[in-house]
Design a protein around this motif. Structure first.
Motif, PDB file in Angstrom:
ATOM      1  N   UNK A  85      42.587 -34.388 -20.950  1.00 18.70           N
ATOM      2  CA  UNK A  85      42.395 -33.850 -22.300  1.00 18.70           C
ATOM      3  C   UNK A  85      43.714 -33.317 -22.867  1.00 18.70           C
ATOM      4  N   UNK A  86      44.533 -32.732 -21.977  1.00 11.96           N
ATOM      5  CA  UNK A  86      45.841 -32.237 -22.421  1.00 11.96           C
ATOM      6  C   UNK A  86      46.717 -33.401 -22.878  1.00 11.96           C
ATOM      7  N   UNK A  87      46.697 -34.513 -22.096  1.00 11.69           N
ATOM      8  CA  UNK A  87      47.481 -35.693 -22.458  1.00 11.69           C
ATOM      9  C   UNK A  87      47.058 -36.259 -23.808  1.00 11.69           C
ATOM     10  N   UNK A  88      45.749 -36.159 -24.101  1.00 11.02           N
ATOM     11  CA  UNK A  88      45.226 -36.689 -25.357  1.00 11.02           C
ATOM     12  C   UNK A  88      45.463 -35.738 -26.533  1.00 11.02           C
ATOM     13  N   UNK A  89      45.941 -34.550 -26.245  1.00 10.01           N
ATOM     14  CA  UNK A  89      46.244 -33.605 -27.325  1.00 10.01           C
ATOM     15  C   UNK A  89      45.017 -32.924 -27.900  1.00 10.01           C
ATOM     16  N   UNK A  90      44.044 -32.608 -27.034  1.00  5.95           N
ATOM     17  CA  UNK A  90      42.862 -31.886 -27.498  1.00  5.95           C
ATOM     18  C   UNK A  90      43.278 -30.519 -28.035  1.00  5.95           C
ATOM     19  N   UNK A  91      42.658 -30.114 -29.144  1.00  6.06           N
ATOM     20  CA  UNK A  91      43.085 -28.894 -29.836  1.00  6.06           C
ATOM     21  C   UNK A  91      42.552 -27.616 -29.208  1.00  6.06           C
ATOM     22  N   UNK A  92      41.334 -27.654 -28.666  1.00  5.98           N
ATOM     23  CA  UNK A  92      40.727 -26.433 -28.099  1.00  5.98           C
ATOM     24  C   UNK A  92      39.571 -26.811 -27.188  1.00  5.98           C
ATOM     25  N   UNK A  93      39.139 -25.853 -26.374  1.00  2.00           N
ATOM     26  CA  UNK A  93      38.025 -26.051 -25.441  1.00  2.00           C
ATOM     27  C   UNK A  93      37.004 -24.949 -25.648  1.00  2.00           C
ATOM     28  N   UNK A  94      35.710 -25.310 -25.482  1.00  2.00           N
ATOM     29  CA  UNK A  94      34.633 -24.323 -25.488  1.00  2.00           C
ATOM     30  C   UNK A  94      33.793 -24.594 -24.240  1.00  2.00           C
ATOM     31  N   UNK A  95      33.629 -23.553 -23.414  1.00  2.00           N
ATOM     32  CA  UNK A  95      32.907 -23.713 -22.142  1.00  2.00           C
ATOM     33  C   UNK A  95      31.400 -23.750 -22.359  1.00  2.00           C
ATOM     34  N   UNK A  96      30.720 -24.540 -21.523  1.00  2.00           N
ATOM     35  CA  UNK A  96      29.258 -24.532 -21.442  1.00  2.00           C
ATOM     36  C   UNK A  96      28.853 -23.621 -20.298  1.00  2.00           C
ATOM     37  N   UNK A  97      27.668 -22.975 -20.342  1.00  2.00           N
ATOM     38  CA  UNK A  97      26.670 -23.076 -21.434  1.00  2.00           C
ATOM     39  C   UNK A  97      27.233 -22.587 -22.768  1.00  2.00           C
ATOM     40  N   UNK A  98      26.908 -23.337 -23.807  1.00  2.00           N
ATOM     41  CA  UNK A  98      27.566 -23.188 -25.097  1.00  2.00           C
ATOM     42  C   UNK A  98      27.059 -21.984 -25.871  1.00  2.00           C
ATOM     43  N   UNK A  99      27.997 -21.209 -26.380  1.00  2.00           N
ATOM     44  CA  UNK A  99      27.707 -20.129 -27.316  1.00  2.00           C
ATOM     45  C   UNK A  99      28.077 -20.659 -28.711  1.00  2.00           C
TER      46      UNK A  99
END
Length: 438
Positions: A85-99
């Motif tokens: 995901x870092x290589x693809x340039x993902x902007x942010x992460x949100x952990x599950x279980x999702x809030x």
């Protein structure tokens, strides 16, 4: 994009409360199709999805639109996935279980720079559209418009060169209006219109009794424009002595009024203009070389109207519309043979002459501005120059065919734009193409 139906619906409900448009998708392939079709501002997706997972979808989105932010929602902490995901340039992460509320906050935080950039681009496009509306959209003017946009926000001194009537003072006022000094005055002076004995006093002011007739002290135009812009039109007409004092005032940001011994400090941006080639004037010894380079930190040359192709007709429509609005009447359409006449006329007075002609034309034209009406409203000088350029106009059908060819050439072969330029509907324009075998 979320494959869990219940979770996807819950996310959709929460996001729809905060954002204008939310497009749910059940898997990566469906999400990619939505992205291609709808071009959203931001993408939120799970990593593990059927048919196409989040990593593959992100990769394909990145190939199409590298700047679109992608937020990944995942319960996995596998290092391999995270590195991808870092290589693809993902902007942010949100952990599950999702809030869902945390997701809203993450989207807001991620989109702020995107929205700011979008607003900036929209503002630039609006500025460019304003310039094009006022000056035209020909290739000859594109460089001028782009240059004016870039330098408007700076404090660089500018020299605008061009023939009489091309719009030098108008361009100066637009640049001032887009600058950081727009809340301060734009002071204009035509140097050639001032008696030589009064130029210095007008520019720099004088004290009471400084010369015969100076019954009171007077602030000069440099001081009047403090904090704003001083537009020096026909700057080449300044005498050598005045040129020297202008140079000192621009370089030092201070000067002595006529008859004064106390320096006046100013913060004034200078835009100068000339209908002569100032570099040639320097070579001839009639204009100071150091002043030329000091004023001409940026040089803009406005091309004559005869070299601006499509602008002749677009500005004709613009002027007719403006004047017809003042007259409270519907703007006339321009007949094809009149368009040929407009395009072939040399316009020695440039945009100023065109506006004057259209002002008279709006008064006397009916629903259509014909060639006959156009010729009748041109001044004696206009007619003399027109006669030389229109003696070979040919038959009416030849003129119409010529007008269609010119419209196509001016729009790069774009038929709908050419039809708009000729002020005819598209179906009629296509019939004209068939009729004239174009």
């Amino acid at each position: 994009m979320e494959d869990d139906t219940d979770l996807r619906e819950r996310i959709h409900i929460v996001l729809a409360m905060h954002f204008e448009r939310v497009l749910p998708a059940a898997n990566g392939r469906e999400g990619l199709e939505l992205f291609i079709r709808e071009a959203p501002d931001i993408v939120v997706c799970d990593i593990r999805m059927p048919i196409m997972d989040g990593l593959e979808m992100t990769k394909r989105i990145r190939e199409r639109s590298p700047e679109t932010p992608v937020i990944i929602c995942t319960a996995f902490t596998d290092t391999t996935y995270l590195l991808k995901t870092i290589e693809l340039g993902v902007s942010a992460y949100v952990r599950k279980p999702l809030d869902c509320w945390q997701l809203v906050e993450t989207i807001n935080r991620t989109t702020v720079p995107i929205l700011q950039k979008k607003e900036l681009e929209e503002a630039k496009q609006h500025e460019k559209a304003s310039f094009e509306l006022l000056f035209g959209e020909s290739l000859a003017m594109q460089g001028v418009i782009n240059q004016a946009q870039r330098i408007a926000g700076t404090d660089f001194s500018i020299v605008i060169q061009g023939e009489t009537g091309v719009g030098k003072s108008y361009l100066a006022s637009l640049i001032h209006g887009l600058s950081q000094r727009k809340q301060q005055p734009l002071v204009t002076v035509n140097v050639s219109s001032l008696p030589e004995t009064l130029v210095e006093s007008q520019l720099f002011g004088h004290l009471k009794g400084a010369f015969s007739g100076a019954v009171s002290a007077k602030r000069g135009l440099f001081e009047e424009a403090h904090g704003g812009t001083l537009f020096l039109d026909d700057v080449d007409c300044a005498s050598p002595a005045v040129q020297a004092k202008i140079l000192h005032a621009v370089e030092q940001k201070q000067f002595f009024p006529v008859g004064g011994t106390k320096l006046v400090k100013v913060d004034t941006r200078i835009i100068a203009a000339s209908n002569r080639d100032l570099l040639f004037e320097v070579q001839q010894g009639s204009f100071r070389e150091d002043l030329y380079y000091r004023l001409g930190e940026i040089m803009i040359t406005l091309p004559p109207l005869r070299e601006r192709g499509v602008d002749i007709i677009s500005l004709s429509h613009k002027f007719l519309a403006e004047i017809s609005l003042e007259l409270n009447r519907t703007p006339p359409r321009i007949a094809p043979e009149a368009i040929v006449l407009l395009n072939r006329h040399p316009w020695p007075g440039n945009v100023r002459e065109l506006k004057s002609v259209m002002k008279r034309a709006a008064l006397f034209a009916g629903e259509t501005l014909t060639r006959e009406v156009l010729e009748s409203v041109m001044t004696v000088t206009d007619q003399a120059t027109t006669e030389k350029s229109t003696v070979h106009l040919g038959t009416l059908e030849e003129m119409k065919r010529d007008a269609v060819k010119q419209a196509l050439a001016a729009t790069g072969g774009k038929k709908m734009e050419a039809a708009r330029l000729l002020d005819v509907d598209y179906s009629s324009f296509k019939r004209m193409l068939d009729k004239y075998n174009l």
